[in-house]
Design a protein around this motif. Sequence first.
Motif, PDB file in Angstrom:
ATOM      1  N   GLU A   1       6.547   1.432   5.232  1.00 36.23           N
ATOM      2  CA  GLU A   1       6.320   2.632   5.990  1.00 36.23           C
ATOM      3  C   GLU A   1       6.730   2.708   6.803  1.00 36.23           C
ATOM      4  O   GLU A   1       6.433   1.963   7.993  1.00 36.23           O
ATOM      5  CB  GLU A   1       4.998   3.042   5.805  1.00 36.23           C
TER       6      GLU A   1
ATOM      7  N   ASP B   1       4.609   4.036  -5.230  1.00 39.81           N
ATOM      8  CA  ASP B   1       5.723   4.118  -4.367  1.00 39.81           C
ATOM      9  C   ASP B   1       7.220   4.138  -5.501  1.00 39.81           C
ATOM     10  O   ASP B   1       8.445   4.577  -4.932  1.00 39.81           O
ATOM     11  CB  ASP B   1       5.426   2.510  -3.696  1.00 39.81           C
TER      12      ASP B   1
ATOM     13  N   THR C   1       7.050   6.226   2.545  1.00 44.16           N
ATOM     14  CA  THR C   1       8.535   5.203   2.508  1.00 44.16           C
ATOM     15  C   THR C   1       9.459   4.471   2.055  1.00 44.16           C
ATOM     16  O   THR C   1      10.096   5.371   1.390  1.00 44.16           O
ATOM     17  CB  THR C   1       7.327   4.466   0.728  1.00 44.16           C
TER      18      THR C   1
END
Length: 161
Positions: A70, A12, A75
């Motif tokens: 999300e 991420d 994300t």
Amino acid sequence: MRPRIRPFEDRDAEAVVDFSLRAWAPVFASLERTLGSEIFRRQHPDWREDQRRAVEDVCDAENGRVWVAEVEGATVGFVAVELHHPERGMGEISMLAVDPDHQGGGIGTALTEFALERLKEAGMRVAMVETGGDPGHAAARRTYEKAGYVHLPIARYFKNL
């Protein structure tokens, strides 16, 4: 659409840094207008690099206190909490950002509520968050006030010498 909130993973990092810098660009522009360019540049000679490092540092902490939001597999937000004074039961939402393309849809509110629940689970009895009083931070102030935070005005002054 309510976001799915899950623990931060190394995969991420790039997205979180990218949308955080885009989310904070108008905030730093507001700070520059408020403070004036000379003071702003002394405080933030390279705000993008400073913020990039700050986000990377909070995400590298490996303390399990960073989560991402999300939407449809992308994300689009993140939140980090810290337990500053566990003996006094005080924690903090230390960082929160939402992708500008997804702002205004309740993601910041969902992340704030989620973080508050994590602080409660960690035994915290008081939550703190700091944000700016300038126009660029207005949306953040609304989010925190909506979550029930009490605003404590603090005066900080700057002057070129």
